[in-house]
Design an enzyme around this catalytic site. Structure first.
Site, PDB file in Angstrom:
ATOM      1  N   GLY A  46       1.117   2.303   5.536  1.00 15.46           N
ATOM      2  CA  GLY A  46       2.566   1.612   5.938  1.00 15.46           C
ATOM      3  C   GLY A  46       3.083   0.906   4.835  1.00 15.46           C
ATOM      4  O   GLY A  46       2.399   0.987   3.659  1.00 15.46           O
ATOM      5  N   GLN A  51       7.779  -5.143   0.394  1.00 18.31           N
ATOM      6  CA  GLN A  51       6.700  -4.919  -0.733  1.00 18.31           C
ATOM      7  C   GLN A  51       7.553  -4.285  -1.858  1.00 18.31           C
ATOM      8  O   GLN A  51       7.193  -4.114  -2.996  1.00 18.31           O
ATOM      9  CB  GLN A  51       5.842  -4.079   0.031  1.00 18.31           C
ATOM     10  N   CYS A  91      -4.209  -3.807   1.605  1.00 17.80           N
ATOM     11  CA  CYS A  91      -2.529  -3.822   1.532  1.00 17.80           C
ATOM     12  C   CYS A  91      -2.362  -3.601   0.138  1.00 17.80           C
ATOM     13  O   CYS A  91      -2.942  -3.710  -0.904  1.00 17.80           O
ATOM     14  CB  CYS A  91      -2.247  -5.446   1.480  1.00 17.80           C
ATOM     15  N   LEU A  92      -1.541  -2.588  -0.082  1.00 16.55           N
ATOM     16  CA  LEU A  92      -1.063  -2.167  -1.013  1.00 16.55           C
ATOM     17  C   LEU A  92      -0.468  -3.233  -2.361  1.00 16.55           C
ATOM     18  O   LEU A  92      -0.506  -3.118  -3.619  1.00 16.55           O
ATOM     19  CB  LEU A  92       0.295  -1.060  -1.240  1.00 16.55           C
ATOM     20  N   HIS A 133       0.547  -5.956  10.739  1.00 16.65           N
ATOM     21  CA  HIS A 133       0.373  -6.222   9.391  1.00 16.65           C
ATOM     22  C   HIS A 133       1.964  -5.976   8.593  1.00 16.65           C
ATOM     23  O   HIS A 133       2.047  -6.921   7.687  1.00 16.65           O
ATOM     24  CB  HIS A 133      -0.698  -5.338   8.637  1.00 16.65           C
ATOM     25  N   GLU A 134       2.628  -4.789   8.789  1.00 14.66           N
ATOM     26  CA  GLU A 134       4.191  -4.823   8.495  1.00 14.66           C
ATOM     27  C   GLU A 134       4.920  -5.745   8.619  1.00 14.66           C
ATOM     28  O   GLU A 134       5.584  -6.292   7.905  1.00 14.66           O
ATOM     29  CB  GLU A 134       4.415  -3.394   8.700  1.00 14.66           C
ATOM     30  N   HIS A 137       4.679  -8.929   6.664  1.00 10.53           N
ATOM     31  CA  HIS A 137       5.159  -8.907   5.305  1.00 10.53           C
ATOM     32  C   HIS A 137       6.737  -9.322   5.695  1.00 10.53           C
ATOM     33  O   HIS A 137       7.264 -10.051   4.604  1.00 10.53           O
ATOM     34  CB  HIS A 137       5.240  -7.428   4.849  1.00 10.53           C
TER      35      HIS A 137
HETATM   36  O1  GNR Z   1      -2.485   1.296   3.497  1.00 13.64           O
HETATM   37  C1  GNR Z   1      -2.951   0.285   4.009  1.00 13.64           C
HETATM   38  N1  GNR Z   1      -3.945   0.403   4.829  1.00 13.64           N
HETATM   39  C2  GNR Z   1      -4.177  -0.696   5.836  1.00 13.64           C
HETATM   40  C3  GNR Z   1      -5.509  -0.716   6.325  1.00 13.64           C
HETATM   41  C4  GNR Z   1      -5.874  -1.537   7.307  1.00 13.64           C
HETATM   42  C5  GNR Z   1      -4.948  -2.515   7.639  1.00 13.64           C
HETATM   43  C6  GNR Z   1      -3.412  -2.599   7.226  1.00 13.64           C
HETATM   44  C7  GNR Z   1      -3.204  -1.504   6.448  1.00 13.64           C
HETATM   45  S1  GNR Z   1      -1.482  -1.562   5.694  1.00 13.64           S
HETATM   46  C8  GNR Z   1      -1.649  -0.815   4.227  1.00 13.64           C
HETATM   47  C9  GNR Z   1      -0.480  -0.368   3.576  1.00 13.64           C
HETATM   48  C10 GNR Z   1       0.339  -1.702   3.185  1.00 13.64           C
HETATM   49  O2  GNR Z   1      -0.053  -2.714   2.393  1.00 13.64           O
HETATM   50  N2  GNR Z   1       1.174  -1.966   3.905  1.00 13.64           N
HETATM   51  O3  GNR Z   1       1.967  -3.153   3.839  1.00 13.64           O
HETATM   52 NI    NI Z   2       0.308  -4.615   3.240  1.00 16.03          NI
END
Ligand code: GNR
Ligand code: NI
Length: 166
Positions: A46, A51, A91-92, A133-134, A137
């Protein structure tokens, strides 16, 4: 454009609150395309516009094994949340760290697609976690905010050290 640069914690720009998209136009569709390219290149499931330093309410997701099921959520709103489940999150924008976070187990939401059409959907499992999670952000919130301040500070120091050496 193409591949965009992903901001990393503790960059303050990750704390900006994203604005509602008033019109899904070609500019937004180009952003969605570039965000998908960036997400796939980074091997993420995601990516939120925050980001890549674009403070608009746009999210892309692909939790499929084959990486052939892109999903775009514009102005997402959670309608219902049920249950609770802990899962390991990464998270990236916080590369290299994985920690357990509690989220709602099942959610329903509404959003606009890349054509500007409203739709509703339900999600659980990795997709449900990823959407929550997104959406964090877009509010300037990161998964590390759910950890103890000790853990968060340790992660911050390690990433700052890496950034200094770049
Ligand atoms: O790639 C991602 N993997 C992930 C794994 C577990 C819970 C959430 C994520 S999101 C993350 C990509 C990201 O940072 N999205 O904002
Ligand atoms: Ni993230």
């Amino acid at each position: 454009m193409g591949v965009l640069t992903i901001l990393e914690f503790p960059d303050e720009r990750l704390r900006h609150k994203a604005a509602v998209v008033n019109r899904v136009d070609s500019g937004i569709r180009t952003l969605v395309k570039d965000m998908l390219t960036t997400m796939y290149e980074a091997h993420g499931v995601g990516l939120a516009a925050t980001q890549v330093n674009v403070h608009k309410r746009v999210i892309v997701i692909d939790v499929s094994e084959e990486k052939n099921s892109p999903l775009c959520l514009i102005n997402p709103v959670i309608l219902t949340r049920d249950g609770q489940e802990e899962s390991n999150e990464g998270c990236l924008s916080v590369p290299g760290f994985f920690e357990p976070v509690n989220r709602a187990k099942h959610i329903t939401l509404k959003a606009l697609d890349e054509e500007g059409n409203e739709f509703e959907m339900a999600a659980d499992g990795l997709l449900g976690v990823c959407i929550q999670h997104e959406m964090d952000h877009l509010e300037g919130k990161l998964f590390v905010d759910y950890l103890s301040s000790l853990k968060r500070e340790r992660i911050k120091k390690k990433l700052e050290k890496i950034h200094k050496g770049r």
